[in-house]
Scaffold this active site. Structure first.
Site, PDB file in Angstrom:
ATOM      1  N   ASP A  20     -11.344   2.398   3.104  1.00  0.00           N
ATOM      2  CA  ASP A  20     -11.685   0.986   2.876  1.00  0.00           C
ATOM      3  C   ASP A  20     -13.197   0.838   2.664  1.00  0.00           C
ATOM      4  O   ASP A  20     -13.659  -0.210   2.214  1.00  0.00           O
ATOM      5  CB  ASP A  20     -11.285   0.147   4.107  1.00  0.00           C
ATOM      6  CG  ASP A  20     -10.071  -0.724   3.854  1.00  0.00           C
ATOM      7  OD1 ASP A  20      -9.733  -0.938   2.680  1.00  0.00           O
ATOM      8  OD2 ASP A  20      -9.474  -1.190   4.842  1.00  0.00           O
ATOM      9  N   GLN A  36      -5.109  -2.070   9.077  1.00  0.00           N
ATOM     10  CA  GLN A  36      -4.928  -3.381   8.460  1.00  0.00           C
ATOM     11  C   GLN A  36      -5.556  -4.459   9.354  1.00  0.00           C
ATOM     12  O   GLN A  36      -5.285  -4.519  10.547  1.00  0.00           O
ATOM     13  CB  GLN A  36      -3.419  -3.646   8.261  1.00  0.00           C
ATOM     14  CG  GLN A  36      -3.117  -4.909   7.501  1.00  0.00           C
ATOM     15  CD  GLN A  36      -3.600  -4.864   6.040  1.00  0.00           C
ATOM     16  OE1 GLN A  36      -3.439  -3.860   5.355  1.00  0.00           O
ATOM     17  NE2 GLN A  36      -4.209  -5.944   5.589  1.00  0.00           N
ATOM     18  N   LYS A  66       0.845  -1.197   0.000  1.00  0.00           N
ATOM     19  CA  LYS A  66       0.000   0.000   0.000  1.00  0.00           C
ATOM     20  C   LYS A  66       0.880   1.245   0.000  1.00  0.00           C
ATOM     21  O   LYS A  66       0.625   2.209  -0.725  1.00  0.00           O
ATOM     22  CB  LYS A  66      -0.958  -0.026   1.203  1.00  0.00           C
ATOM     23  CG  LYS A  66      -2.074  -1.039   0.982  1.00  0.00           C
ATOM     24  CD  LYS A  66      -2.889  -1.380   2.221  1.00  0.00           C
ATOM     25  CE  LYS A  66      -3.855  -2.516   1.858  1.00  0.00           C
ATOM     26  NZ  LYS A  66      -4.526  -3.146   2.991  1.00  0.00           N
TER      27      LYS A  66
END
Ligand code: NAP
Length: 281
Positions: free
Chosen positions: A119, A96, A52
């Site tokens: 997200d 995460q 990322k």
């Protein structure tokens, strides 16, 4: 023989488009910024987080990787999220997953400001997606919709069958296919006569997490097959949920694993971060 949907190539095209927009924003004084929090030492998570960061650098975005110890408390993590919510140079925040067992995942996701939830996992953003008014779409399903659109595959009026009903893939991709006027059926582990249902599909999306589960006899001639699965074989090789050897000859389009859906997920995260930066500007 199926046409292969090249996720790497499509992802590279989208990243170029994002990079051009980032350059434009930078010229106007804003650098889109993403913060990624990783708690603990999960090796797979570390690789995802590193990728990322690399993705951000590739398109010219700022990224900050925040590493927290395995024994981090929920209060400590929530306090870090509060700090990032308040920062003007951070437009997107991602925690995460999975998190260590002492931390409540839902509480953490809920703590991220919806305007920075790149997200698109928090309840308000899921609600906006259901209403068709979302700024951000969950990354993997959004990536699948891009693969379809950029391969010239029409969804409207098609029989779409999704296997899997997770919050991150199965449910949202079903919603996005419906929003594009597909006729959507969602299958899961309790579905009866699964092969009968999947053989109806013009577009079959498979997100189960079982290597080579969908075989050629479960697929209609000419179907578009999207394989979301990422499974590690004993020899370390990555494989999908679709038995490529028996399905590919019947499909009209198919995504390979690796190189299909996988490359799109981080790209859509970058796109969401860009959108967040534009909205917050
Ligand atoms: P998940 O949360 O474990 O959900 C799996 C789903 O598959 C569940 O809804 C389950 O049904 C269903 N299922 C399991 N066995 C089944 C069976 N025999 N017949 C029909 N349905 C069955 O998994 P996920 O997070 O959605 O991920 C699915 C796969 O996609 C995994 O391989 C994952 O690694 C991969 N993935 C890839 C990306 C990417 O970037 N490419 C992103 C996310 C996930 P129940 O609900 O009834 O249990």
């Amino acid at each position: 023989m199926a046409q292969i949907i090249d996720g790497k190539k499509i992802s590279a095209q989208i990243r170029e488009e994002i990079a051009a927009e980032v350059a434009q924003m930078k010229a106007e004084g804003t650098v889109p910024g993403l913060a990624v929090i990783i708690v603990g030492e999960n090796p797979a998570s570390k690789v995802y987080v590193r990728n990322k960061g690399k993705g951000c650098a590739e398109v010219g975005m700022y990224s900050e990787i925040i590493e927290m110890a395995e024994e981090t408390t929920q209060a400590e993590l929530l306090s870090k999220i509060d700090e990032l919510n308040a920062r003007c140079d951070i437009h997107g925040i991602l925690v995460q997953l999975p998190l260590p067992k002492q931390i409540d995942e839902r509480a953490v996701i809920a703590a991220i400001s919806p305007s920075k939830d790149v997200d698109a996992f928090c309840a308000p953003n899921i609600g906006e997606m259901m209403l068709g008014t979302a700024d951000f779409l969950p990354c993997t399903p959004a990536g699948i919709m891009q693969l379809l659109a950029r391969s010239g595959i029409e969804v409207a009026g098609k029989e779409c069958v999704v296997i899997g009903r997770s919050n991150i893939v199965g449910k949202p991709i079903s919603q996005l296919l419906l929003a594009e006027n597909g006729t959507v059926t969602i299958c899961h582990s309790k579905t009866k006569n699964l092969a009968e249902v999947t053989r109806r599909a013009d577009i079959l999306v498979v997100a189960i997490g079982r290597a080579d589960f969908v075989t050629g006899d479960m697929v209609k001639e000419g179907a578009v097959v999207i394989d979301v699965g990422m499974n590690r074989r004993a020899d370390g090789k990555l494989t999908g949920d679709v038995d490529y050897a028996s399905v590919e000859p019947k499909a009209s389009f198919i995504t390979p694993v690796p190189g299909g859906v996988g490359p799109m997920t981080i790209t859509m995260l970058l796109k969401n971060t860009l959108t967040a930066a534009k909205k917050q500007k």
